[in-house]
Design a protein around this motif. Sequence first.
Motif, mmCIF file in Angstrom:
data_model
loop_
_atom_site.group_PDB
_atom_site.id
_atom_site.type_symbol
_atom_site.label_atom_id
_atom_site.label_comp_id
_atom_site.label_asym_id
_atom_site.label_seq_id
_atom_site.Cartn_x
_atom_site.Cartn_y
_atom_site.Cartn_z
ATOM 1 N N ALA A 90 0.835 -1.201 0.000
ATOM 2 C CA ALA A 90 0.000 0.000 0.000
ATOM 3 C C ALA A 90 0.868 1.249 0.000
ATOM 4 O O ALA A 90 0.587 2.241 -0.677
ATOM 5 C CB ALA A 90 -0.917 0.006 1.218
ATOM 6 N N LEU A 91 1.934 1.185 0.743
ATOM 7 C CA LEU A 91 2.856 2.316 0.855
ATOM 8 C C LEU A 91 3.511 2.629 -0.481
ATOM 9 O O LEU A 91 3.581 3.777 -0.915
ATOM 10 C CB LEU A 91 3.927 1.945 1.871
ATOM 11 C CG LEU A 91 4.479 3.064 2.698
ATOM 12 C CD1 LEU A 91 3.379 3.686 3.521
ATOM 13 C CD2 LEU A 91 5.568 2.514 3.603
ATOM 14 N N VAL A 92 3.989 1.574 -1.120
ATOM 15 C CA VAL A 92 4.645 1.759 -2.416
ATOM 16 C C VAL A 92 3.649 2.363 -3.401
ATOM 17 O O VAL A 92 3.971 3.304 -4.137
ATOM 18 C CB VAL A 92 5.192 0.414 -2.937
ATOM 19 C CG1 VAL A 92 5.636 0.541 -4.390
ATOM 20 C CG2 VAL A 92 6.341 -0.049 -2.061
ATOM 21 N N LEU A 93 2.452 1.867 -3.364
ATOM 22 C CA LEU A 93 1.414 2.394 -4.254
ATOM 23 C C LEU A 93 1.179 3.879 -3.983
ATOM 24 O O LEU A 93 1.100 4.701 -4.903
ATOM 25 C CB LEU A 93 0.114 1.615 -4.048
ATOM 26 C CG LEU A 93 -1.026 2.016 -4.976
ATOM 27 C CD1 LEU A 93 -0.740 1.546 -6.390
ATOM 28 C CD2 LEU A 93 -2.356 1.449 -4.488
ATOM 29 N N SER A 94 1.112 4.223 -2.702
ATOM 30 C CA SER A 94 0.819 5.615 -2.371
ATOM 31 C C SER A 94 1.976 6.522 -2.786
ATOM 32 O O SER A 94 1.772 7.627 -3.274
ATOM 33 C CB SER A 94 0.535 5.768 -0.878
ATOM 34 O OG SER A 94 1.734 5.839 -0.158
ATOM 35 N N GLU A 95 3.194 6.031 -2.610
ATOM 36 C CA GLU A 95 4.354 6.851 -3.011
ATOM 37 C C GLU A 95 4.352 7.038 -4.516
ATOM 38 O O GLU A 95 4.667 8.102 -5.041
ATOM 39 C CB GLU A 95 5.664 6.161 -2.599
ATOM 40 C CG GLU A 95 5.815 5.970 -1.114
ATOM 41 C CD GLU A 95 6.404 7.202 -0.450
ATOM 42 O OE1 GLU A 95 7.194 7.903 -1.100
ATOM 43 O OE2 GLU A 95 6.062 7.461 0.715
ATOM 44 N N GLY A 120 8.415 2.035 5.173
ATOM 45 C CA GLY A 120 7.602 0.923 5.638
ATOM 46 C C GLY A 120 7.930 0.559 7.078
ATOM 47 O O GLY A 120 7.043 0.328 7.903
ATOM 48 N N LEU A 121 9.202 0.560 7.380
ATOM 49 C CA LEU A 121 9.656 0.226 8.728
ATOM 50 C C LEU A 121 9.054 1.194 9.746
ATOM 51 O O LEU A 121 8.601 0.786 10.822
ATOM 52 C CB LEU A 121 11.192 0.322 8.758
ATOM 53 C CG LEU A 121 11.886 -0.509 9.811
ATOM 54 C CD1 LEU A 121 11.781 -1.980 9.450
ATOM 55 C CD2 LEU A 121 13.346 -0.098 9.930
#
Lengths: 235, 355, 355, 231, 231
Positions: D214-219, E51-52
């Motif tokens: 989800a984080l990668v997507l948001s970035e 992420g961490l």
Amino acid sequence: ADVTVFAAASLKNALDGAAAVYKAKTGKELAISYASSSNLAKQIEAGAPADIFFSADLDWMDYLAKKDLIDPASRVTRLGNTLVLVAPKDSTATLTIAKDFPLAEALGADGKLAMGSIDSVPAGKYGKAALTALGVWDSVAPNVAQADNVRSALAFVAKGEAPFGIVYGTDAKAEPNVKVVGIFPETSHPSIVYPVARVAASTSPDAKAFLEWLNSAEARPSFEAQGFTWLEGRG
Amino acid sequence: MTLSIAIRKQLGQFSLDIALETGPGVTALFGRSGSGKTSLVNLVAGLSRPDQGRIVLDGRTLVDTERSIFVPAGKRRIGYVFQEGRLFPHLSVRSNLLYGRWLTPQARRWGSLDEVVDLLGIGGLMARMPRDLSGGEKQRVAIGRALLSSPDCLLMDEPLAALDRERKAEILPFIERLRDAKRLPIVYVSHSVEEVARLSDTVALIEAGRVAAIGPVGEVFARLDAIGEWEAGAVLDATVLAQDPEAGVTRLDHPAGSLVVPSIDAPIGKRLRIRIRARDVTLAVGEPGRLSVRNRLRAEIVSIGEGRSHDVGIRLDVGGEPMLARVTRDAVRDLELVPGLAVTALVKAVALDGT
Amino acid sequence: MTLSIAIRKQLGQFSLDIALETGPGVTALFGRSGSGKTSLVNLVAGLSRPDQGRIVLDGRTLVDTERSIFVPAGKRRIGYVFQEGRLFPHLSVRSNLLYGRWLTPQARRWGSLDEVVDLLGIGGLMARMPRDLSGGEKQRVAIGRALLSSPDCLLMDEPLAALDRERKAEILPFIERLRDAKRLPIVYVSHSVEEVARLSDTVALIEAGRVAAIGPVGEVFARLDAIGEWEAGAVLDATVLAQDPEAGVTRLDHPAGSLVVPSIDAPIGKRLRIRIRARDVTLAVGEPGRLSVRNRLRAEIVSIGEGRSHDVGIRLDVGGEPMLARVTRDAVRDLELVPGLAVTALVKAVALDGT
Amino acid sequence: MNGFLSPEEWTAIGLSLKVSSVATLVSLPVGIAMAMLLARGRFFGRTLLDGLVHLPLVMPPVVTGYLLLLAFGRKGPLGAFFEHTFGLVFAFRWTGAALACGVMGFPLMVRAIRLSIESIDRRLEQAASTLGAGRALVFLTVTLPLALPGILAGVVLSFARALGEFGATITFVSNIPGQTQTMPSAIYALIQTPDGDAAALRLTAISIAISLAALVLSEFLARRMARGGVA
Amino acid sequence: MNGFLSPEEWTAIGLSLKVSSVATLVSLPVGIAMAMLLARGRFFGRTLLDGLVHLPLVMPPVVTGYLLLLAFGRKGPLGAFFEHTFGLVFAFRWTGAALACGVMGFPLMVRAIRLSIESIDRRLEQAASTLGAGRALVFLTVTLPLALPGILAGVVLSFARALGEFGATITFVSNIPGQTQTMPSAIYALIQTPDGDAAALRLTAISIAISLAALVLSEFLARRMARGGVA
Ligand SMILES: Nc1ncnc2c1ncn2[C@@H]1O[C@H](COP(=O)(O)OP(=O)(O)OP(=O)(O)O)[C@@H](O)[C@H]1O
Ligand SMILES: Nc1ncnc2c1ncn2[C@@H]1O[C@H](COP(=O)(O)OP(=O)(O)OP(=O)(O)O)[C@@H](O)[C@H]1O
Ligand code: MOO
Ligand SMILES: [Mg+2]
Ligand SMILES: [Mg+2]
């Protein structure tokens, strides 16, 4: 504090009462950390400064015993409890607990049976065992709502969200908004016991004395007042 | 279209207290830095509320504190070219330009994207984001954005300050065309006397939050003290006499003589306004020699200014209109200039176009 | 102090490829909107890195991509007045002004807060926050902030564009003083020929990211095509001949005649630069008559420009220096102007001060 | 794969994804509205409302869950209202888990969006209004796109919080495998079991992997927006 | 007053205040540094680091607490390191509660600060550098003050989270009255007690009051700063 006790959360009322009596008598201060037995066991494993561990089931006491973290000589199976079926105070349901009793029908399609977590919370484990022994587990299993502790399960019933719940007799007794529909036969589940022991690493000079007092008749009324049964056996 | 303003507003220590009525066409707001021009324009646009007062645009009450009327900015249909661009950073140049257009019903739209883009020379920038534009490019896009919202009235706060002269020379005629062909009322804030003289019908001189002078551009600019000696001048009305495309000039008729200006696209007989700066006027006593100056107006000295400066302003009467000349005190002495003396005012043709 | 630049940088589609060397004093960057002036100044300031190339300021290598040298902006001691202000929004005007000063060791400081504040007329704004300032006020504070950081070199990107003429007339002499008294090298970006002519020693004409012309201000500005006909002119060197405080003028000597300009505070014998715009020159054949024009230079026509415009540029030789005049084609015909003809160039005194 | 995780665990993962996504998406418009109100509103009781929004952060999750039970249970006033009006039941349903997760993530979402809204240069909104945009259009075309960094951050925080939320969920809707047993509930149950650590960590690793995705997507979205693809 | 709350409860309130304040203040510089790194850094593994940072949000709090116990317990590698190097013991001390609360609030703090940093107009930092400020001074005099809204929001979120944090704390440092029993732990214990609800709600109300006070303070500071008192 003179003695630090790690105790299962469900013991809070009774143990707080006993501690007050003990303090009045000896002047010794107790610090009691209430949390779930699993938490406490793991903390003791990690070196927590506990003198006494008072568990809500045998598994977690055995867990520590296996790792030689408790003083086996001090271990006592102190208290017993009953397992009861409760319903909201204004419920009109009547059920008799017996082999194949119609619990599923009483729940209906949508009604939940509130219990402690059947894998982890002792009351849940006992409840599952009892229902299995009575042959109704499979029919009610899809409708079981597992709570992370007995008090939450009790709350579901007390607020009328669940028509039935399985909790300890002690909890049912203290909650005015529920009524006991029936008591599970002792034979239907492993005996509900609360073992207590001195932590092996304890350095408190007062720990032994307190544990002895806890096993004495002076402590007994505090627990019985909350509905626990006083066990005599060692073990 | 007329704009009638009577407002009061306190901004920190600064108090704005403006009452003005303008006629149709372009109204210039002229005044020093910090005099309150932008604050006034913001009130007209509906971006701030006066503490008290009324603003009426062409019969439409935009603000009236007494009657609790406040037409929100979005409903005023007033285009605004801001002093500092204010492009939408998240939109491309194209989307910035089209923003107002999208919001305008088809029927009310005028002008076309292509025309505006060509005029402003921003065709190559359409896909860019505002942060990748130069200062002048941003300003041009901001002008285009305001124009393409097809407003009923245009507020321009120093729209050309960031632009080079060639660019100005391209854009100014376009604004003139808006004024004349579209009869678009424009409120134009500028420090440039040339721009103001060329565009405006009415000039309001703002000083410390008050209107220090207001009137037709000729009148206000003839007042020396009003805009500094350097820029003072006069505006004359002349009539188109002849077109000489061969020579690239237009000949104008004025009661005091004829004038030659670079070709102006206007029919013969049309009345035009031309501006003559005091410092561009040379006076000759008697017959001037063979000079390259084409424009010679018969004039009479009305008065000769005082002052300790090395040069003085001389008020002239040219065919009944006031005009100003600045000459050195040396020259006044040498030529024995006195009120009543008949002189010839020599004006270089190239100084006439007002740019 | 000299600035030597040879850099290349790609910005999107735009490529900047600049090589220039400047002498001491003020270097003006002159060019149309979007030609790359700001991009170049940013490279000098250290706010962006060239793809390739070197920048050497007075022997100090600021950037050299080959040797991987890049002096960070904070270490360059180059003051920068940005095209868009960039005041610190969280600091009061006073703190904005003093920001650079705090960072300057006592010993390296020059100028004083009071002086700068007085000059810029921002004394009343000291306690304000930037958002409560007018456009021109912001720009003035930005100038003050850069000056008060006591830089070794000053970059000014259109510093005066937002200001009115009076304000400019106050600030320009101050910049001249910095140039002369402090010998502060200045890179000055401006669209205003007057400002550039007045201040600069070297002018670099930037076109589409390249240096189209560079040289002393006189040479570059004499090239008509370079900056548009309107602004073309010439710069002459003259010597102070006499001061006439009574008349408020200074008389200058030039091989081709004497000139009168508004008082200049300069000792007799000092060499000065004056700018004469082509459009301010009138030519007389034979005796000019009794005119208010004070300045008459003997000149010879070198060449007469071509072109379809209504007026033409005429190159003159005045005492060995080049000068330009613009006259109408009418006049060329009437006066029978031809190369080699001796004429008198009449220049209005007031047009000389360059403002 | 079936050997790696039990079917019940797979169900928990699916449920957690559903619950977290629904919680985040449904609370997003409410969060944006609340952020606008707190950032721009000047009304009496603003700070109190702000405090109210922060409550789920301040109260121990079990208390929040308990209060949700009182209000949104079948016998609770709001629960009864939703059931009668929309036929929407929260008690012991995944919808309740989503509600709990949404409530727990709400303060995080609101704060992030509010921060972004507060950093918007309001002069851009003024510019839009002079171009003919009314309040709603100004909001949609200027405020909202410029607040996107905050909205994205809010979505990420709320989604991550929902993935990890456990106390309020289990207290409100309990832990019914296949219905309300989200990953954290399953993990919690495993941790309570003497030899459940390994399985618990395995499930935790999966949560982490999901949130990383989800984080990668948001970035990625944030970078695309910064590059300016947004209308 | 002593009648209103038991001495143990007073102790829990005091401890919670101490734990929350220390957790917030100590994690603030780390949070700012991390926010800068994530907002400005362009390095390999940035998303992983991001992420961490989010982990404590994603993992059920008890898992976080358990991992803290494994790492920072007396027998844990980090716990041993801190004890030997700095004489700092976390296990079953209030310091550990602060560590747990700090860790749980960390993602919230970092995100808020990062959002603010990312919304700063970098041309202002450039302006500062042309005035002679080096990187550190640019950061201190421009970046940091302009990021104040985010820093304040981060502090508020982290503080509020710390006030409510319970799962990680009780798992890591247990629930020893007077030593590690924070308000939420006390509330948890009370909730376990048949007639503890009233007392639990009383303590919850106090948490809420404290967080409201913190909120009001932060809004006040934010408003003062917006008015421009900051150097
Ligand atoms: N990051 C970028 N990406 C693409 N193009 C850019 C970028 N930065 C600048 N440009 C382009 O480079 C050119 C030069 O820009 P620059 O700002 O240097 O112009 P300028 O000479 O200062 O103009 P002005 O007088 O309008 O301020 C412009 O056409 C601009 O659009
Ligand atoms: N919010 C405010 N608080 C205090 N003073 C203000 C505020 N806004 C504007 N001012 C002051 O009001 C005066 C008028 O400002 P305004 O922006 O209208 O000037 P202006 O005529 O547009 O000047 P410029 O030509 O420099 O743009 C200025 O002195 C300015 O400092
Ligand atoms: O914070 Mo919790 O402690 O989600 O259960
Ligand atoms: Mg202004
Ligand atoms: Mg520029």
